[in-house]
Design an enzyme around this catalytic site. Structure first.
Site, PDB file in Angstrom:
ATOM      1  N   ASP A  13       3.564 -53.650 -21.627  1.00  0.00           N
ATOM      2  CA  ASP A  13       2.420 -52.754 -21.574  1.00  0.00           C
ATOM      3  C   ASP A  13       2.728 -51.482 -22.378  1.00  0.00           C
ATOM      4  O   ASP A  13       3.647 -50.750 -22.042  1.00  0.00           O
ATOM      5  CB  ASP A  13       2.158 -52.399 -20.107  1.00  0.00           C
ATOM      6  CG  ASP A  13       0.844 -51.678 -19.916  1.00  0.00           C
ATOM      7  OD1 ASP A  13       0.280 -51.192 -20.915  1.00  0.00           O
ATOM      8  OD2 ASP A  13       0.388 -51.602 -18.762  1.00  0.00           O
ATOM      9  N   ASN A  67      -7.592 -54.216 -19.923  1.00  0.00           N
ATOM     10  CA  ASN A  67      -8.521 -54.625 -21.001  1.00  0.00           C
ATOM     11  C   ASN A  67      -8.852 -53.457 -21.938  1.00  0.00           C
ATOM     12  O   ASN A  67      -9.938 -53.397 -22.506  1.00  0.00           O
ATOM     13  CB  ASN A  67      -9.810 -55.260 -20.446  1.00  0.00           C
ATOM     14  CG  ASN A  67     -10.664 -55.989 -21.492  1.00  0.00           C
ATOM     15  OD1 ASN A  67     -11.878 -56.078 -21.343  1.00  0.00           O
ATOM     16  ND2 ASN A  67     -10.065 -56.484 -22.552  1.00  0.00           N
ATOM     17  N   CYS A  73      -5.855 -51.994 -23.820  1.00  0.00           N
ATOM     18  CA  CYS A  73      -4.730 -51.885 -24.768  1.00  0.00           C
ATOM     19  C   CYS A  73      -4.362 -53.240 -25.380  1.00  0.00           C
ATOM     20  O   CYS A  73      -4.644 -53.503 -26.549  1.00  0.00           O
ATOM     21  CB  CYS A  73      -3.500 -51.294 -24.089  1.00  0.00           C
ATOM     22  SG  CYS A  73      -3.744 -49.596 -23.515  1.00  0.00           S
ATOM     23  N   ARG A  74      -3.742 -54.098 -24.600  1.00  0.00           N
ATOM     24  CA  ARG A  74      -3.179 -55.331 -25.170  1.00  0.00           C
ATOM     25  C   ARG A  74      -4.210 -56.409 -25.457  1.00  0.00           C
ATOM     26  O   ARG A  74      -4.227 -56.986 -26.552  1.00  0.00           O
ATOM     27  CB  ARG A  74      -2.093 -55.895 -24.236  1.00  0.00           C
ATOM     28  CG  ARG A  74      -0.860 -55.019 -24.178  1.00  0.00           C
ATOM     29  CD  ARG A  74       0.018 -55.404 -23.013  1.00  0.00           C
ATOM     30  NE  ARG A  74      -0.641 -55.127 -21.743  1.00  0.00           N
ATOM     31  CZ  ARG A  74      -0.180 -55.456 -20.555  1.00  0.00           C
ATOM     32  NH1 ARG A  74       0.959 -56.129 -20.471  1.00  0.00           N
ATOM     33  NH2 ARG A  74      -0.826 -55.145 -19.449  1.00  0.00           N
ATOM     34  N   SER A  75      -5.062 -56.728 -24.469  1.00  0.00           N
ATOM     35  CA  SER A  75      -5.978 -57.861 -24.697  1.00  0.00           C
ATOM     36  C   SER A  75      -7.042 -57.577 -25.766  1.00  0.00           C
ATOM     37  O   SER A  75      -7.421 -58.507 -26.485  1.00  0.00           O
ATOM     38  CB  SER A  75      -6.594 -58.377 -23.385  1.00  0.00           C
ATOM     39  OG  SER A  75      -7.355 -57.404 -22.729  1.00  0.00           O
ATOM     40  N   CYS A  98      -5.345 -59.024 -19.915  1.00  0.00           N
ATOM     41  CA  CYS A  98      -4.244 -58.131 -19.540  1.00  0.00           C
ATOM     42  C   CYS A  98      -4.645 -57.390 -18.273  1.00  0.00           C
ATOM     43  O   CYS A  98      -5.504 -57.867 -17.517  1.00  0.00           O
ATOM     44  CB  CYS A  98      -3.880 -57.182 -20.688  1.00  0.00           C
ATOM     45  SG  CYS A  98      -5.192 -56.037 -21.166  1.00  0.00           S
TER      46      CYS A  98
END
Ligand code: 4NP
Length: 157
Positions: free
Chosen positions: A126, A14, A16-18, A11
């Site tokens: 995001d 690195n 939050c999402r990934s 993401c």
């Protein structure tokens, strides 16, 4: 099966999402008995060496997974040879990955929701600038993608 699979989720930050995608994929691979290397990275360098966002840590904890020990890193050219699959969390991340992919890159690039029926071509929004609800939605989406990608790898697709 040929080479042992290795999956990298990417993401922007690195944090939050990934990291959530990495955690969900690890859990799903474990359930399926799939031996796979899993990691995550960001296209940006702002948060390198930081732990995941507190909201992401809490979301993973709600699913029984501790990601507080994860540390952010930036994606590197070597990742395109080291990983068999690189999964972008949104379309901007995918475009940025294509820009830095070295010649002869062997990793298969995809967008995360390509692995969910009916959602090909979509990214995960995001959640950084929103509240906890955004992280719950992120978890649902990355979990669905993890299940789809694990099934694809297991069946050799
Ligand atoms: P992520 O979220 O890409 O899911 O880790 C973000 C985290 C931090 C920033 C942007 C997105 N940032 O601009 O600092």
């Amino acid at each position: 099966m040929g080479r042992r699979p290795a999956v990298l989720f990417v993401c922007l930050g690195n944090i939050c999402r990934s990291p959530l995608a990495e955690a969900a994929f690890r859990a799903e691979a474990m359930r399926a008995g799939l031996e796979v290397e899993v990691d995550s990275a960001g296209t940006g360098a702002w948060h390198v060496d930081e732990a995941p966002d507190g909201r992401a840590i809490r979301e993973a904890a709600r699913h029984g997974i501790d990601i507080s020990g994860y540390r952010a890193r930036q994606v590197a050219a070597a990742d395109f040879g080291r990983f068999t699959h690189i999964v972008a969390l949104d379309r901007t991340n995918l475009a940025d990955l294509k820009k830095i992919a070295p010649k002869g890159a062997t990793a298969r690039l995809s967008l995360v929701l390509d692995h969910v029926a009916g959602r090909a071509g979509e990214g995960v929004a995001d959640p950084y600038y929103g509240g906890e609800a955004g992280f719950a939605r992120t978890w649902d989406e990355v979990s669905a993608a993890a299940a789809g990608l694990v099934a694809a790898i297991v069946t050799g697709r």
